[in-house]
Write a protein that holds these residues in place. Structure first.
Motif, PDB file in Angstrom:
ATOM      1  N   SER A 182       0.894  -1.256   0.082  1.00 37.76           N
ATOM      2  CA  SER A 182       0.000  -0.130  -0.264  1.00 37.76           C
ATOM      3  C   SER A 182       0.866   1.379  -0.116  1.00 37.76           C
ATOM      4  CB  SER A 182      -0.919   0.074   1.305  1.00 37.76           C
ATOM      5  OG  SER A 182      -0.347   0.069   2.390  1.00 37.76           O
ATOM      6  N   LEU A 183       0.342   2.281  -0.509  1.00 41.80           N
ATOM      7  CA  LEU A 183       1.141   3.732  -0.491  1.00 41.80           C
ATOM      8  C   LEU A 183       1.418   4.010   1.127  1.00 41.80           C
ATOM      9  CD1 LEU A 183       1.790   6.409  -1.721  1.00 41.80           C
ATOM     10  CD2 LEU A 183      -0.678   7.238  -1.318  1.00 41.80           C
ATOM     11  N   ASN A 184       0.594   3.619   2.023  1.00 42.25           N
ATOM     12  CA  ASN A 184       0.735   3.799   3.410  1.00 42.25           C
ATOM     13  C   ASN A 184       2.193   3.162   3.850  1.00 42.25           C
ATOM     14  OD1 ASN A 184       0.213   5.010   6.032  1.00 42.25           O
ATOM     15  ND2 ASN A 184      -0.639   3.042   6.697  1.00 42.25           N
ATOM     16  N   SER A 185       2.101   1.979   3.479  1.00 39.56           N
ATOM     17  CA  SER A 185       3.398   1.129   3.685  1.00 39.56           C
ATOM     18  C   SER A 185       4.684   1.817   3.106  1.00 39.56           C
ATOM     19  CB  SER A 185       3.129  -0.353   3.199  1.00 39.56           C
ATOM     20  OG  SER A 185       2.275  -0.886   4.109  1.00 39.56           O
ATOM     21  N   VAL A 186       4.536   2.135   1.910  1.00 37.33           N
ATOM     22  CA  VAL A 186       5.678   2.616   1.215  1.00 37.33           C
ATOM     23  C   VAL A 186       5.715   4.072   1.904  1.00 37.33           C
ATOM     24  CG1 VAL A 186       6.283   3.884  -0.968  1.00 37.33           C
ATOM     25  CG2 VAL A 186       5.020   1.630  -0.921  1.00 37.33           C
ATOM     26  N   SER A 187       4.974   4.915   2.584  1.00 37.22           N
ATOM     27  CA  SER A 187       5.264   5.873   3.206  1.00 37.22           C
ATOM     28  C   SER A 187       6.033   5.880   4.376  1.00 37.22           C
ATOM     29  CB  SER A 187       4.048   6.973   3.403  1.00 37.22           C
ATOM     30  OG  SER A 187       3.499   7.175   2.121  1.00 37.22           O
ATOM     31  N   LYS A 188       5.650   4.703   5.046  1.00 38.74           N
ATOM     32  CA  LYS A 188       6.303   4.376   6.359  1.00 38.74           C
ATOM     33  C   LYS A 188       7.723   3.989   6.031  1.00 38.74           C
ATOM     34  CE  LYS A 188       2.464   2.946   8.980  1.00 38.74           C
ATOM     35  NZ  LYS A 188       1.676   1.779   9.656  1.00 38.74           N
ATOM     36  N   HIS A 189       8.210   3.134   4.813  1.00 41.60           N
ATOM     37  CA  HIS A 189       9.359   2.933   4.626  1.00 41.60           C
ATOM     38  C   HIS A 189      10.263   4.385   4.242  1.00 41.60           C
ATOM     39  CE1 HIS A 189       9.349  -1.458   4.400  1.00 41.60           C
ATOM     40  NE2 HIS A 189       8.370  -1.347   3.840  1.00 41.60           N
ATOM     41  N   LEU A 190       9.460   5.313   3.336  1.00 43.65           N
ATOM     42  CA  LEU A 190      10.312   6.511   3.071  1.00 43.65           C
ATOM     43  C   LEU A 190      10.578   7.258   4.361  1.00 43.65           C
ATOM     44  CD1 LEU A 190       8.210   7.428  -0.007  1.00 43.65           C
ATOM     45  CD2 LEU A 190      10.442   6.734  -0.058  1.00 43.65           C
ATOM     46  N   ARG A 191       9.732   7.060   5.469  1.00 47.06           N
ATOM     47  CA  ARG A 191       9.991   8.007   6.419  1.00 47.06           C
ATOM     48  C   ARG A 191      11.200   7.557   7.110  1.00 47.06           C
ATOM     49  NH1 ARG A 191       4.421   8.386   6.768  1.00 47.06           N
ATOM     50  NH2 ARG A 191       4.125   6.768   8.219  1.00 47.06           N
ATOM     51  N   MET A 192      11.316   5.914   7.325  1.00 41.43           N
ATOM     52  CA  MET A 192      12.628   5.575   7.828  1.00 41.43           C
ATOM     53  C   MET A 192      13.715   5.919   7.092  1.00 41.43           C
ATOM     54  SD  MET A 192      13.266   1.910   9.292  1.00 41.43           S
ATOM     55  CE  MET A 192      14.271   1.787  10.529  1.00 41.43           C
ATOM     56  N   LEU A 193      13.931   6.005   5.866  1.00 34.48           N
ATOM     57  CA  LEU A 193      14.777   6.472   5.132  1.00 34.48           C
ATOM     58  C   LEU A 193      15.188   7.769   5.080  1.00 34.48           C
ATOM     59  CD1 LEU A 193      13.876   4.359   1.989  1.00 34.48           C
ATOM     60  CD2 LEU A 193      15.884   3.838   3.173  1.00 34.48           C
ATOM     61  N   GLU A 194      14.066   8.814   5.302  1.00 33.19           N
ATOM     62  CA  GLU A 194      14.260  10.059   5.546  1.00 33.19           C
ATOM     63  C   GLU A 194      15.066  10.377   6.988  1.00 33.19           C
ATOM     64  OE1 GLU A 194      11.256  12.864   4.024  1.00 33.19           O
ATOM     65  OE2 GLU A 194      10.162  11.038   4.305  1.00 33.19           O
ATOM     66  N   ARG A 195      14.533   9.684   8.022  1.00 27.18           N
ATOM     67  CA  ARG A 195      15.379   9.712   9.391  1.00 27.18           C
ATOM     68  C   ARG A 195      16.682   9.332   9.351  1.00 27.18           C
ATOM     69  NH1 ARG A 195      10.508   7.434  11.068  1.00 27.18           N
ATOM     70  NH2 ARG A 195      11.485   5.379  11.342  1.00 27.18           N
ATOM     71  N   ALA A 196      17.068   8.358   8.547  1.00 30.77           N
ATOM     72  CA  ALA A 196      18.442   8.033   8.275  1.00 30.77           C
ATOM     73  C   ALA A 196      19.241   9.075   7.572  1.00 30.77           C
ATOM     74  CB  ALA A 196      18.530   6.519   7.728  1.00 30.77           C
ATOM     75  N   GLY A 197      18.384   9.851   6.675  1.00 31.69           N
ATOM     76  CA  GLY A 197      19.166  10.918   5.968  1.00 31.69           C
ATOM     77  C   GLY A 197      19.415  10.382   4.575  1.00 31.69           C
ATOM     78  N   LEU A 198      18.988   9.225   4.187  1.00 30.44           N
ATOM     79  CA  LEU A 198      19.110   8.749   2.864  1.00 30.44           C
ATOM     80  C   LEU A 198      18.241   9.190   2.006  1.00 30.44           C
ATOM     81  CD1 LEU A 198      19.714   5.293   4.167  1.00 30.44           C
ATOM     82  CD2 LEU A 198      21.446   6.619   3.053  1.00 30.44           C
ATOM     83  N   VAL A 199      17.046   9.968   2.193  1.00 34.47           N
ATOM     84  CA  VAL A 199      16.247  10.613   1.285  1.00 34.47           C
ATOM     85  C   VAL A 199      15.778  11.991   1.610  1.00 34.47           C
ATOM     86  CG1 VAL A 199      13.854   9.971   0.495  1.00 34.47           C
ATOM     87  CG2 VAL A 199      14.940   8.362   0.619  1.00 34.47           C
ATOM     88  N   VAL A 200      15.862  12.858   0.609  1.00 30.88           N
ATOM     89  CA  VAL A 200      15.545  13.850   0.848  1.00 30.88           C
ATOM     90  C   VAL A 200      14.152  14.343   0.205  1.00 30.88           C
ATOM     91  CG1 VAL A 200      16.226  16.582   0.560  1.00 30.88           C
ATOM     92  CG2 VAL A 200      17.743  14.714   1.012  1.00 30.88           C
ATOM     93  N   ARG A 201      13.256  14.895   0.814  1.00 31.74           N
ATOM     94  CA  ARG A 201      11.959  15.035   0.195  1.00 31.74           C
ATOM     95  C   ARG A 201      11.608  16.646   0.005  1.00 31.74           C
ATOM     96  NH1 ARG A 201       6.413  12.298   1.673  1.00 31.74           N
ATOM     97  NH2 ARG A 201       7.895  11.032   2.791  1.00 31.74           N
ATOM     98  N   ARG A 202      11.143  17.116  -1.351  1.00 30.77           N
ATOM     99  CA  ARG A 202      10.688  18.355  -1.538  1.00 30.77           C
ATOM    100  C   ARG A 202       9.195  18.298  -1.920  1.00 30.77           C
ATOM    101  NH1 ARG A 202      11.737  20.202  -6.299  1.00 30.77           N
ATOM    102  NH2 ARG A 202      12.834  18.400  -6.985  1.00 30.77           N
ATOM    103  N   VAL A 203       8.635  19.399  -1.375  1.00 33.81           N
ATOM    104  CA  VAL A 203       7.268  19.365  -1.637  1.00 33.81           C
ATOM    105  C   VAL A 203       6.956  20.453  -2.839  1.00 33.81           C
ATOM    106  CG1 VAL A 203       4.965  19.398  -0.632  1.00 33.81           C
ATOM    107  CG2 VAL A 203       6.775  18.549   0.634  1.00 33.81           C
ATOM    108  N   ARG A 204       6.191  20.090  -3.810  1.00 35.58           N
ATOM    109  CA  ARG A 204       5.819  21.031  -4.801  1.00 35.58           C
ATOM    110  C   ARG A 204       4.314  20.903  -4.680  1.00 35.58           C
ATOM    111  NH1 ARG A 204       9.660  20.123  -9.613  1.00 35.58           N
ATOM    112  NH2 ARG A 204      11.660  21.321  -8.955  1.00 35.58           N
TER     113      ARG A 204
END
Length: 119
Positions: free
Chosen positions: A45-67
């Motif tokens: 699910s999109l929700n599960s992917v979002s949880k994975h992305l948050r963990m990657l963001e906390r580790a500093g491996l992913v940067v999010r930009r909102v447009r």
């Protein structure tokens, strides 16, 4: 190694321990993507992917930009350098330790001096 650096490595290794998160990082290595584009690549699910992305963001491996409503994600490989340094340090230690052990084990045995039993 300080407590702060240790906790950073804990976050990092925890983030890359999961195959789904590693696959997300592989996808982002080819370029920036929206969350929905990444989610389309996985049978979860999109929700599960979002949880994975948050963990990657906390580790500093992913940067999010909102447009607007779109969330664009990109890879930040910099934190992997700390993991590579830690692994290299321990690899060298074990290589040296095992080389010393090999040398000890393969060394020719010394001849024992026999003492006379008549003393």
């Amino acid at each position: 190694m300080g407590e702060y650096r240790s906790s950073q490595l804990d976050e990092l290794f925890g983030a890359i321990a999961d195959p789904t998160r590693r696959a997300i990082l592989d996808r982002l290595a080819s370029g920036e993507a929206r969350v929905t584009e990444i989610a389309a690549d996985f049978p979860i699910s999109l929700n599960s992917v979002s949880k994975h992305l948050r963990m990657l963001e906390r580790a500093g491996l992913v940067v999010r930009r909102v447009r607007g409503r779109d969330h664009h994600l990109s890879l930040n490989a910099e934190p992997l350098n700390a993991a590579a340094e830690w692994i290299e340090h321990h690899r060298q230690f074990w290589e040296q330790s095992l080389a010393g052990l090999e040398q000890f084990v393969t060394r020719k045995p010394r001849k024992k001096i026999q003492r006379s039993s008549r003393q």
